[in-house]
Design a protein around this motif. Structure first.
Motif, mmCIF file in Angstrom:
data_model
loop_
_atom_site.group_PDB
_atom_site.id
_atom_site.type_symbol
_atom_site.label_atom_id
_atom_site.label_comp_id
_atom_site.label_asym_id
_atom_site.label_seq_id
_atom_site.Cartn_x
_atom_site.Cartn_y
_atom_site.Cartn_z
ATOM 1 N N THR A 106 0.882 -1.135 -0.019
ATOM 2 C CA THR A 106 0.005 0.051 -0.048
ATOM 3 C C THR A 106 0.872 1.223 -0.096
ATOM 4 O OG1 THR A 106 -0.127 -0.004 2.441
ATOM 5 C CG2 THR A 106 -1.909 -1.109 1.104
ATOM 6 N N GLN A 107 0.137 2.265 -0.188
ATOM 7 C CA GLN A 107 0.962 3.715 -0.338
ATOM 8 C C GLN A 107 1.387 4.130 1.290
ATOM 9 O OE1 GLN A 107 -1.523 6.603 -1.913
ATOM 10 N NE2 GLN A 107 -1.586 5.710 -3.909
ATOM 11 N N LYS A 237 -4.713 -7.611 -3.226
ATOM 12 C CA LYS A 237 -4.395 -6.359 -2.201
ATOM 13 C C LYS A 237 -4.624 -5.292 -2.676
ATOM 14 C CE LYS A 237 0.593 -7.083 -2.609
ATOM 15 N NZ LYS A 237 1.798 -7.537 -2.142
ATOM 16 N N ASP A 238 -4.534 -5.049 -4.007
ATOM 17 C CA ASP A 238 -4.373 -3.692 -4.642
ATOM 18 C C ASP A 238 -6.132 -3.379 -4.749
ATOM 19 O OD1 ASP A 238 -4.606 -5.521 -6.463
ATOM 20 O OD2 ASP A 238 -3.979 -4.400 -8.063
ATOM 21 N N ARG A 239 -6.975 -4.306 -4.421
ATOM 22 C CA ARG A 239 -8.109 -3.669 -4.688
ATOM 23 C C ARG A 239 -8.840 -3.824 -3.247
ATOM 24 N NH1 ARG A 239 -10.886 -8.079 -8.710
ATOM 25 N NH2 ARG A 239 -12.589 -6.433 -8.677
ATOM 26 N N VAL A 240 -8.397 -3.836 -2.091
ATOM 27 C CA VAL A 240 -8.758 -3.798 -0.839
ATOM 28 C C VAL A 240 -8.366 -2.311 -0.223
ATOM 29 C CG1 VAL A 240 -8.856 -4.482 1.501
ATOM 30 C CG2 VAL A 240 -8.832 -6.341 -0.399
ATOM 31 N N ALA A 259 -3.608 -0.096 6.664
ATOM 32 C CA ALA A 259 -2.625 0.096 5.667
ATOM 33 C C ALA A 259 -3.794 0.560 4.437
ATOM 34 C CB ALA A 259 -1.831 -1.255 5.131
ATOM 35 N N THR A 260 -3.182 1.534 3.854
ATOM 36 C CA THR A 260 -4.338 2.268 2.887
ATOM 37 C C THR A 260 -3.451 3.189 1.874
ATOM 38 O OG1 THR A 260 -6.279 3.418 2.662
ATOM 39 C CG2 THR A 260 -4.964 4.101 4.448
#
Length: 386
Positions: A106-107, A237-240, A259-260
């Protein structure tokens, strides 16, 4: 529950409430261990195999992790002394958040004092009275409390029922097209040990313009490549939108995180009350969590996960997680079964309402990679007749 006046002013009498709990088989008491936690513990002078803790990888008493904690105290002191927004942010907090974001893909990430604080701080920061939170019926108490504190409209769908969820989201969007809608679920459910239908949930939330808040507390360290959870295991995980987790289970420590994206993280820094108005977690804890994260994502972590899967299979072939329930129904039946196992040398807790729905009292077995195979096999023999 009945209440009896304790004074002429009608104050509730706690003794009566405690008696009511006891009569219903719902009274809880604190029972200290006589030893550190671990796969083997002492209670009341008896040695027991510990199948009650969430130390899934056996890191809670790991010497390297303990040494990292001590090193953190030596370098940064015992406490943070202030909230993160005042002067409580110290180097280990930033380093841990950067490492977490990198590991979770995540970012950004934000660390809280506990998993409970993460939930009750994040959800009210993300949603308000004009929004809708949609929860799986078996969501953890912290998620329920966080949803209630938000003031948003709360809707609940039957456990893992994507058909009902689809209808709920359709109705919500028809009535509130501009609302922020967040679907909330756990990847591994804490009392049943089953998994959410994550791929289907993502498809539904995308179709209806909603967000997904995924609690990976019991999956972090256990599932997926490098132990990064169910979203990583399924490659989604990139779609959560929000990946929540804790350091209090497989990581062997304490604390929680979300994490977001950077924007959502910055909003939490400004609005999450359990973050803004709470003293920062001890810097030594964050320092030790860095070591724990390194261990979880290393080949050692892979080895521990392999041993954990083997131990799970002995108790329940094909079960997807280290949380294994043995449903018994009645409160007294669960309490008696737990007491009987303790006489046989096993610490396994009886779980009752309100932690689980009425009529579903159970034993909750927590398996660890640190359990030797013979202890797991012995417990399997004990529970097989139940």
């Amino acid at each position: 529950m009945t209440r009896r006046s304790g004074t002429d002013l009608g104050s509730p009498d706690p003794q009566q409430e405690l008696a009511d709990l006891s009569e219903a088989g719902l009274l809880r008491t604190l029972k200290p261990l006589d030893s550190p936690t671990g796969p083997r513990v002492m209670r009341d002078g008896r040695e027991l195999w510990n199948f009650a803790s969430n130390d899934y990888l056996g890191l809670a008493t790991d010497p390297e992790l303990a040494e990292a904690f001590i090193e953190g105290v030596r370098k940064y002191g015992a406490g943070s002394a202030a909230s993160r927004l005042v002067c409580g942010t110290l180097p280990p907090h930033h380093l841990l958040e950067e490492a977490l974001a990198a590991a979770k893909g995540t970012q950004a990430a934000l660390v809280f004092s506990s998993g409970f604080a993460t939930a009750v701080g994040s959800l009210p920061a993300l949603a308000g009275k004009d929004d809708v939170l949609v929860l799986d019926k078996l969501c953890h108490a912290s998620l329920i409390d966080g949803a209630r504190l938000s003031g948003a409209t709360i809707r609940v769908f039957p456990h893992n029922d994507t058909t009902k969820l689809a209808r709920l989201l359709e109705n919500i969007r028809a009535k509130q097209p501009a609302a922020r809608v967040i679907v909330i679920t756990e990847s591994v459910f804490s009392m049943d040990g089953d998994l959410c239908p994550l791929t289907e949930l993502i498809e539904l939330k995308d179709r209806h313009g909603a967000l997904l808040f995924l609690d990976e507390a019991h999956a972090f360290g256990v599932l997926g490549p490098r132990g990064m959870g169910l979203a990583a295991e399924l490659g989604v995980k990139d779609r959560v939108d929000f990946q929540m987790g804790t350091f209090s289970k497989a990581a062997g420590l304490a604390g929680g995180y979300l994490a977001t994206t950077t924007a959502w993280r910055d909003l939490l820094v400004n609005r999450a009350r359990s973050f803004v108005y709470s003293t920062a977690p001890p810097p030594a804890l964050a320092h030790a969590a860095m070591t724990s994260l390194e261990r979880i994502t290393s080949s050692d972590g892979d080895h521990r996960r392999k041993q954990l899967r083997e131990n799970i299979a002995v108790l329940s072939a094909g079960h997807p997680s280290p949380v294994i329930p043995v449903l018994l129904g009645g409160n007294e039946a669960a309490l008696e079964a737990a007491a009987r196992l303790e006489t046989r040398g096993f610490l396994v807790p009886a779980i009752r309402y309100p932690t689980v729905p009425r009529g579903t009292a159970r034993l909750r077995i927590s398996v660890s990679a640190a359990h030797p195979p013979d202890a797991v096999a012995a417990l399997a023999s004990e529970i097989s007749p139940m």
